[in-house]
Scaffold this motif. Structure first.
Motif, mmCIF file in Angstrom:
data_model
loop_
_atom_site.group_PDB
_atom_site.id
_atom_site.type_symbol
_atom_site.label_atom_id
_atom_site.label_comp_id
_atom_site.label_asym_id
_atom_site.label_seq_id
_atom_site.Cartn_x
_atom_site.Cartn_y
_atom_site.Cartn_z
ATOM 1 N N LEU A 78 0.771 -1.256 0.136
ATOM 2 C CA LEU A 78 0.014 0.120 0.123
ATOM 3 C C LEU A 78 0.876 1.412 -0.123
ATOM 4 O O LEU A 78 0.599 2.350 -0.751
ATOM 5 N N VAL A 79 2.062 1.128 0.967
ATOM 6 C CA VAL A 79 2.802 2.414 1.024
ATOM 7 C C VAL A 79 3.589 2.693 -0.580
ATOM 8 O O VAL A 79 3.704 3.731 -1.028
ATOM 9 N N LEU A 80 3.884 1.574 -1.083
ATOM 10 C CA LEU A 80 4.465 1.779 -2.634
ATOM 11 C C LEU A 80 3.450 2.332 -3.602
ATOM 12 O O LEU A 80 3.951 3.166 -4.291
ATOM 13 N N PHE A 81 2.229 1.887 -3.478
ATOM 14 C CA PHE A 81 1.345 2.457 -4.358
ATOM 15 C C PHE A 81 0.932 4.092 -4.072
ATOM 16 O O PHE A 81 0.979 4.890 -4.932
ATOM 17 N N GLU A 82 1.052 4.142 -2.720
ATOM 18 C CA GLU A 82 0.782 5.483 -2.264
ATOM 19 C C GLU A 82 1.817 6.530 -2.599
ATOM 20 O O GLU A 82 1.660 7.709 -3.072
ATOM 21 N N THR A 83 2.983 5.854 -2.559
ATOM 22 C CA THR A 83 4.106 6.561 -3.149
ATOM 23 C C THR A 83 4.395 7.216 -4.404
ATOM 24 O O THR A 83 4.555 8.315 -4.997
ATOM 25 N N VAL A 84 3.763 6.279 -5.535
ATOM 26 C CA VAL A 84 3.750 6.534 -6.757
ATOM 27 C C VAL A 84 2.521 7.772 -6.918
ATOM 28 O O VAL A 84 2.878 8.691 -7.772
ATOM 29 N N ARG A 85 1.574 7.492 -6.012
ATOM 30 C CA ARG A 85 0.279 8.585 -6.152
ATOM 31 C C ARG A 85 0.820 10.033 -5.677
ATOM 32 O O ARG A 85 0.826 10.984 -6.376
ATOM 33 N N VAL A 86 1.640 10.055 -4.560
ATOM 34 C CA VAL A 86 2.163 10.958 -4.184
ATOM 35 C C VAL A 86 3.105 11.897 -5.147
ATOM 36 O O VAL A 86 3.127 13.096 -5.281
ATOM 37 N N VAL A 87 4.023 11.108 -5.803
ATOM 38 C CA VAL A 87 4.953 11.743 -6.588
ATOM 39 C C VAL A 87 4.253 12.144 -7.930
ATOM 40 O O VAL A 87 4.644 13.336 -8.375
ATOM 41 N N LEU A 88 3.366 11.480 -8.436
ATOM 42 C CA LEU A 88 2.819 12.000 -9.591
ATOM 43 C C LEU A 88 1.602 13.016 -9.634
ATOM 44 O O LEU A 88 1.347 13.878 -10.504
ATOM 45 N N THR A 89 0.957 13.288 -8.281
ATOM 46 C CA THR A 89 -0.032 14.324 -8.231
ATOM 47 C C THR A 89 0.616 15.456 -7.569
ATOM 48 O O THR A 89 0.015 16.073 -7.313
ATOM 49 N N GLY A 90 1.858 15.149 -6.587
ATOM 50 C CA GLY A 90 2.601 16.400 -5.866
ATOM 51 C C GLY A 90 1.902 16.482 -4.517
ATOM 52 O O GLY A 90 2.083 17.606 -4.127
ATOM 53 N N GLU A 91 1.115 15.799 -4.124
ATOM 54 C CA GLU A 91 0.425 15.746 -2.881
ATOM 55 C C GLU A 91 1.464 15.570 -1.946
ATOM 56 O O GLU A 91 2.078 14.592 -1.714
ATOM 57 N N GLY A 92 1.821 16.556 -1.091
ATOM 58 C CA GLY A 92 3.038 16.471 0.004
ATOM 59 C C GLY A 92 4.161 16.224 -0.476
ATOM 60 O O GLY A 92 5.087 16.158 0.383
ATOM 61 N N ALA A 93 4.738 16.542 -1.688
ATOM 62 C CA ALA A 93 5.826 16.344 -1.997
ATOM 63 C C ALA A 93 6.732 17.325 -1.957
ATOM 64 O O ALA A 93 6.562 18.307 -1.674
ATOM 65 N N HIS A 94 8.238 17.312 -1.706
ATOM 66 C CA HIS A 94 9.154 18.299 -1.269
ATOM 67 C C HIS A 94 9.657 18.738 -2.591
ATOM 68 O O HIS A 94 9.732 18.074 -3.466
#
Length: 461
Positions: A445-461
């Protein structure tokens, strides 16, 4: 909330996933019945399991990508990005599933296009609906014991605008000098806890009182309520279940010792290591062209070295050297004093700013994973200088070192980027949740969520 493989999932989310899966399953069967020519008989013994497999895989994929997880105060841009990501991933995967299923004779091209259109429509509607209020079919009635600050925090988490999946029947005051910090009209008259539970048909009691000694709260009444069939939650369990974190302000050493979780047996370690080797090798092969291109860009902009090696603290407090693409200038710490990296750090190069945003700078850590110093998923490793500081300032900080550090982690997909002691304390609460409940399912689940965060920019630094 339901606990599945040591991870809490909201009841209304599971209901949405099940409803969408059954809807897509029924629509696929209806499309088969309508679009297949009358002269060709449909083999329902093949079609029904295939349609069920297709529906379950598509909905499970989008659930893992975070389509069903409500994000509070989400902007329209974030909603669009999440839906667009789900559609972008689902369409090619759907074609792949079509090729694997035994549908060659019963699934003409027109049927496949129709099913894909229906899938896209379902995902689009779900993304828009989740922007609004979510609710469960069977809403539990919850009684909050206490009227102070903790009780107010519990209520705020239970009745967030996008997630009204419970009904708070009121607040029951307890003895002592507890201040009333909740709505006065919601405070119930003092009385027997057992009688209140019976009269108001309470399904769940949340004890939002820290001090339970000296007759402030009757353990006998709590036991009677539990024997009656009512669920009883303390603050630690509540925040773990609702927020996916172990709160430091409600944590006690005895809870870590006697509570469930925090098991680090050889079976769990072996399964996690096999998962790291298989998935880490696959990710390294896929990312190799990106890594080569990144290395060339770093050389062109700022010259060598390409990689940045730094000492970090690993499992059991053992130091190791982490490898990253260099994203800062070569003189980033010319004074020799460690500094927190900030979101708009002026030491970051132009290439570095891009690769940090997409987390490409973390890809060389896959070599650390294969070597065994790190895991794919776990608490992010920190420098010894900061670990010494944080261990002194934040209670239970050293607990995060009982597992291998990760390339990504539960804290990274649940909390925005930050670089301070306060941010470290907030992330630690998510790290403790992961240490307590980590499993193969949560890692995936974390790996899938990481892909989502990176591609959508949610919470990315």
């Amino acid at each position: 909330m339901l606990k599945v493989f040591s991870h809490y999932l909201p009841t209304h989310t599971l209901q949405q996933v099940l409803f969408d899966a059954l809807t897509l399953f029924a629509v696929v069967l209806a499309a088969v019945a309508v679009l297949v020519t009358p002269t060709s008989a449909v083999d329902w013994a093949i079609c029904i399991p295939s349609a069920l497999t297709f529906a379950a895989s598509m909905i499970a994929l989008n659930a893992a990508m975070g389509l069903y997880r409500p994000v509070y105060q989400r902007s329209h841009r974030q909603t669009f990005a999440r839906v667009a990501l789900s559609l972008t991933v689902s369409v090619p995967v759907a074609y792949l599933v079509f090729g694997l299923l035994p549908w060659s004779e019963i699934a003409p091209h027109s049927l496949q296009l129709s099913v894909l259109l229906l899938l896209c429509s379902l995902l689009l509607v779900r993304g828009l609906v989740n922007q609004r209020q979510a609710s469960a079919l069977f809403v539990p009635r919850v009684l909050i014991v206490g009227t102070g600050r903790d009780a107010r925090m519990v209520q705020q988490d239970l009745v967030r605008p996008l997630q009204r999946s419970v009904e708070v029947v009121g607040f029951l005051p307890v003895g002592g000098n507890e201040r009333v910090e909740v709505e006065q009209h919601a405070v119930l008259p003092p009385g027997s806890l057992l009688e209140v539970v019976r009269n108001l048909r309470v399904d769940e009691v949340i004890v939002a009182v820290r001090e339970r000694r000296g007759g402030v709260l009757s353990l006998r009444e709590l036991l009677d309520c539990k024997l009656l069939g009512t669920r009883i939650l303390d603050l630690s369990t509540f925040f773990e279940r609702v927020q996916g974190q172990v709160r430091l302000d409600s944590l006690r050493a005895s809870w870590l010792i006697y509570g469930d979780g925090f098991r680090q047996g050889w079976t769990r370690t072996f399964v996690k290591r096999c998962f790291d080797l298989v998935v880490g090798t696959a990710l390294l092969l896929v990312a190799l062209p990106i890594m080569v291109l990144t290395a060339l860009l770093i050389l062109l902009e700022d010259g060598a070295p390409i990689f940045y090696s730094q000492e970090r603290v690993g499992r059991g407090g053992k130091p190791f050297r982490v490898i990253k693409f260099r994203s800062m200038r070569r003189d980033a710490e010319k004074d020799g004093k460690p500094r927190w990296a900030t979101s708009n750090d002026d030491r970051v190069t132009r290439v570095g700013r891009f690769i940090r945003k997409l987390r490409i700078d973390e890809l060389p850590q896959l070599f650390n994973v294969l070597k065994g110093d790190m895991s794919l998923v776990g608490p992010r490793p920190e420098r010894p200088y900061f670990v010494d500081q944080l261990t002194q300032q934040i209670p239970f900080y050293a607990v995060r070192h009982c597992v291998k550090p990760g390339v990504t982690g539960w804290a990274q997909v649940r909390y925005q980027y930050g670089a301070s002691v306060d941010d470290a304390a907030e992330k630690l609460q998510y790290d403790l949740y992961y240490v307590k409940n980590h499993s193969l399912i949560l890692d995936t689940l974390v790996l899938f969520e990481t892909v989502r965060v990176v591609l959508t920019g949610e919470g990315a630094h």
